[in-house]
Design an enzyme around this catalytic site. Structure first.
Site, PDB file in Angstrom:
ATOM      1  N   GLU A   1    -129.249  34.221  19.378  1.00 13.86           N
ATOM      2  CA  GLU A   1    -129.766  33.662  18.121  1.00 13.86           C
ATOM      3  C   GLU A   1    -129.988  32.150  18.235  1.00 13.86           C
ATOM      4  OE1 GLU A   1    -128.581  33.291  13.432  1.00 13.86           O
ATOM      5  OE2 GLU A   1    -127.076  33.962  14.859  1.00 13.86           O
ATOM      6  N   ASP A   2    -129.067  31.451  18.949  1.00 10.06           N
ATOM      7  CA  ASP A   2    -129.120  29.987  18.966  1.00 10.06           C
ATOM      8  C   ASP A   2    -129.915  29.395  20.125  1.00 10.06           C
ATOM      9  OD1 ASP A   2    -127.635  30.072  16.729  1.00 10.06           O
ATOM     10  OD2 ASP A   2    -125.726  29.516  17.642  1.00 10.06           O
TER      11      ASP A   2
ATOM     12  N   ASP B   1     -91.757  41.558  -6.762  1.00  6.98           N
ATOM     13  CA  ASP B   1     -91.802  41.909  -5.334  1.00  6.98           C
ATOM     14  C   ASP B   1     -92.720  40.952  -4.573  1.00  6.98           C
ATOM     15  OD1 ASP B   1     -93.906  42.881  -6.680  1.00  6.98           O
ATOM     16  OD2 ASP B   1     -94.058  44.786  -5.618  1.00  6.98           O
TER      17      ASP B   1
END
Length: 734
Positions: free
Chosen positions: A90-91, A274
């Site tokens: 992608e980059d 709790d």
């Protein structure tokens, strides 16, 4: 950057890489390390000119994601390599999928491809686009579930490093995380990551609340440790006497779950009882796991009184995420309720690592809960009829739903979401059984299809070849599978009616000397304010467009002079979606309550509901019924403070509305008459018989039938057919 800085950074990158190899949950072979090294080299080169918003080298991000994948989730070398490479294609345009496949093989390439697809989805999306993206992301599950897991790891690291982003960006990403990624992590069994995602989500969506709870937990840490010490002291001797090899730990509840409890129970931080759980983890071989779990249970309950309602046995029937444990709530020291979780080391590993441990311990190729879930999800995605937002809401319901366990008549165990009905059970067995469901028996008793099933019920489905799903079924079905099958069946049925309607329309228009062609269809769709030609045919088929209405259309058309002038003044209207293969709903009427009554109402100004919205009615003191959207800002306070003034309301298509009518009959009694009458009613399409009663007196009978019909035309048709039965003298509508 100076050379010294660059050297320092390179040393930090090398250190991060070595740490990645050290922390892997799975033992890495020489080949594994080679693969990871190659992936690391490619990632370093691809991201060499990139920096993150914080200013650090981008390569730290893929290493951190790979570390989460290796250490916290515990996946293998293939996934660690894919995590290192997840942003490469992608980059950096120099690296392609072909390159990745050639260098790292098909599996790594497929995972990286799936991750690239998800990243390329629109970032600045509104809810419906975001939902559509989510659906596309789930489709990659079919390619490889590891895609989603690495995406979750990627999201976790992004959430951990969001401080240098703009606040609006932080809030957007955090909301998306809570909306999509946390439920998914929960479903795949990554409980620790799910808690981290939720806590970080809260940190950015409600920073003040997060800080407040975080500080209070810090302050109460010592007190909590002392309490766990006191609890352990009581049972340690008994556990040692049995020669058990175990470990007792305290586990604080996540900030998000404490916040959720505070909201749900309407209490302050100090009143949440709790805030932590005690976990007993024991060593055992597989054969003795169950026996030892109950032995520890017995020792704990010898010393502390258990709450019988709060026993959860997920060892005998594990959750569909693969989670196994025994949970009990006991009255601990100082009169406080404490949750005790009993797990073997194997169960603990599955709970911590989810998917990875789950497959490590999986025997052979046995079909199991997670596989079944992925198959079911795939089916829901493929046969999806709803829009994306509905789908995601439905999907999230099924993600987070608590489970119940019910039995088939043969004793097979089925897990269903809490709130499921016999109809959901029928569809979970097989679509055909669901489609033919006539009724159901629960524990031997006949129940309505809307009956809510409880854990331990034995459910028998009664089927009939003559049954078809009707629109009421959507009110009873809760699971995504059942609802999508019912919707798709109703769609098909409507198309059949539309086919018949087309022929009826052709005949009726012939009498009015109009030819059914593209031009006349377009004119009628405009005249009756519809959207598609199928809408027109369907409404003729069910009789909501009748003879008088068609005559009105014909007379408006035959006024030639006016038509000529109109056509000169304006262009003829062409309906955009006229040929769309769809019957649309025209939400033009608001009805109230189960009986779907028509009442006067006003639309509230605070949320401005429009037709088709999910709404409810609120009975005001001076202004009658006011309509609010279900997600109106004031909805919560109105529903909690004035529940008795809330009215059920929904928008419907008036042509689809059903009306109750009562018919009385009288005539000469003869054998088999009732049978003939019921046959006539059931053969009349779109007529539903609710009740029937007859009485005979000296050879003369009278009877009452309550039916539900869509309109007057259908009722008249039914009455005409009843009059034709031999022996019937009079048929009237009350």
């Amino acid at each position: 950057m100076t050379e010294v800085d660059i050297e320092k950074e390179n040393a930090a990158i090398a250190k991060a890489y070595k740490e990645l190899l050290k922390v892997s949950y799975q033992t890495l072979t020489v080949d594994d390390k080679k693969l990871i090294r190659q992936a690391f080299d490619v990632a370093v080169d691809a991201h060499k000119n990139q920096r993150r918003k914080s200013g650090e080298a981008y390569i730290f991000h893929p290493i951190a994601v790979a570390k989460i994948v290796a250490q916290e989730i515990g996946l293998d070398a293939t996934c660690i390599a894919a995590a290192l490479l997840h942003d490469v294609v992608e980059d950096n345009p120099d690296y392609t999928h072909e390159f990745i496949e050639k260098k790292f093989g098909k599996t790594v390439s497929r995972i990286v491809d799936g991750l690239t697809k998800i990243s390329s989805l629109s970032k600045e999306a509104d809810v419906s686009t975001q939902a559509e993206n989510f659906r596309k992301m789930l489709l990659t599950l079919n390619d490889d579930v590891r895609v989603i897991i690495i995406k979750i790891a990627d999201r976790l690291h992004n959430m951990q490093t969001m401080d240098s982003m703009r606040p609006d960006k932080q809030e957007k990403i955090a909301s998306e995380t809570l909306y999509i990624y946390a439920p998914l992590a929960h479903r795949i069994g990554l409980y620790n990551i799910k808690s981290d995602l939720e806590d970080l989500g809260l940190k950015y969506t409600e920073p003040e609340v997060y800080k407040d709870i975080h500080n209070k937990i810090k302050e109460s840490k010592e007190e909590q440790d002392a309490y766990i010490q006191a609890f352990s002291k009581v049972i340690v001797d008994s556990l040692d006497k049995e020669g058990l090899n175990y470990d007792i730990k305290g586990r604080p509840k996540s900030i998000y779950s404490i916040r959720r409890k505070m909201l749900k129970q309407g209490v302050s931080f100090d009143e949440v009882y709790d805030k932590f759980a005690v976990r007993i983890i024991y060593k055992s071989d597989f054969a003795n796991e169950k026996f030892l779990a109950w032995k520890i249970y017995s020792i704990v309950t010898d010393h502390f009184i258990p709450n019988p309602i709060r026993l959860r046995d997920w060892i005998s029937s594990p959750k569909s995420t693969g989670y196994e444990a025994l949970h009990i709530t006991v009255m601990g020291p100082k009169g406080r309720w404490v949750e005790v979780q009993i797990r073997s080391e194997r169960m603990n590993e599955i709970a911590e690592k989810g998917y990875a441990a789950h497959y490590k311990y999986k025997e052979g190729n046995a079909e199991d809960a997670l596989d079944t879930w992925i198959d079911k999800l795939q089916e829901a995605l493929e046969s999806n009829e709803t829009n994306a937002v509905d789908f995601v809401e439905q999907f999230k319901l099924n993600l987070y739903s608590k489970e119940i366990y019910v039995f088939s008549p043969k004793g097979d165990l089925k897990s269903l979401p809490k709130g499921a009905t016999p109809l959901d059970f029928a569809f979970s067995i097989h679509t055909e059984i669901g489609m033919k469901t006539r009724g159901a028996k629960v524990n031997g008793k006949l129940v309505p299809l809307s009956h809510e099933l409880q854990s331990g019920d034995q459910v028998e489905i009664l089927t009939s070849e003559n049954i078809k799903p009707n629109s009421n079924w959507l009110d009873y079905a809760t699971t995504a599978r059942a609802r999508s099958k019912i919707k798709s069946s109703l769609k098909d049925e409507k198309k059949e009616v539309a086919e018949e309607g087309k022929e009826i329309l052709r005949r009726k228009l012939k009498q009015l000397k109009i030819t059914l062609d593209e031009k006349s269809i377009n004119e009628m769709v405009v005249f009756f304010k519809l959207k598609t030609s199928l809408d027109l045919f369907f409404r003729v088929g069910i009789g909501s467009i009748d003879n008088p209405m068609l005559k009105d259309f014909a007379s408006s058309r035959s006024n030639a002079f006016m038509s000529y002038i109109k056509s000169k003044i304006r262009k003829p209207t062409v309906v955009q979606n006229i040929d769309k293969d769809e019957i649309t709903a025209k939400y033009d009427m608001l009805v109230f309550g189960k009986e779907e009554e028509k009442l006067d109402y006003k639309l509230s100004a605070c949320c401005n509901p429009i037709s088709g919205d999910e709404v409810f009615g609120f009975l005001t003191i001076n202004e009658g019924i006011k309509i609010h959207k279900k997600n109106c800002p004031n909805a919560l306070s109105l529903q909690s403070n004035y529940a008795y003034r809330i009215m059920q309301a929904k928008w419907i298509d008036s042509s689809q509305q059903e009306f109750a009518a009562q018919i009385t009959l009288s005539g000469i009694d003869n054998m088999g008459l009732v049978n003939t009458i019921t046959k006539v009613i059931s053969s009349n399409m779109h007529v539903n018989m609710k009740s029937i009663s007859f009485q005979s007196d000296d050879g003369v009978f009278s009877g009452k039938i309550n039916v539900v019909v869509k309109n007057n035309t259908m009722l008249n048709k039914l009455m005409d057919n009843l009059k034709k039965i031999n022996g019937i003298d009079k048929v009237t509508r009350v």
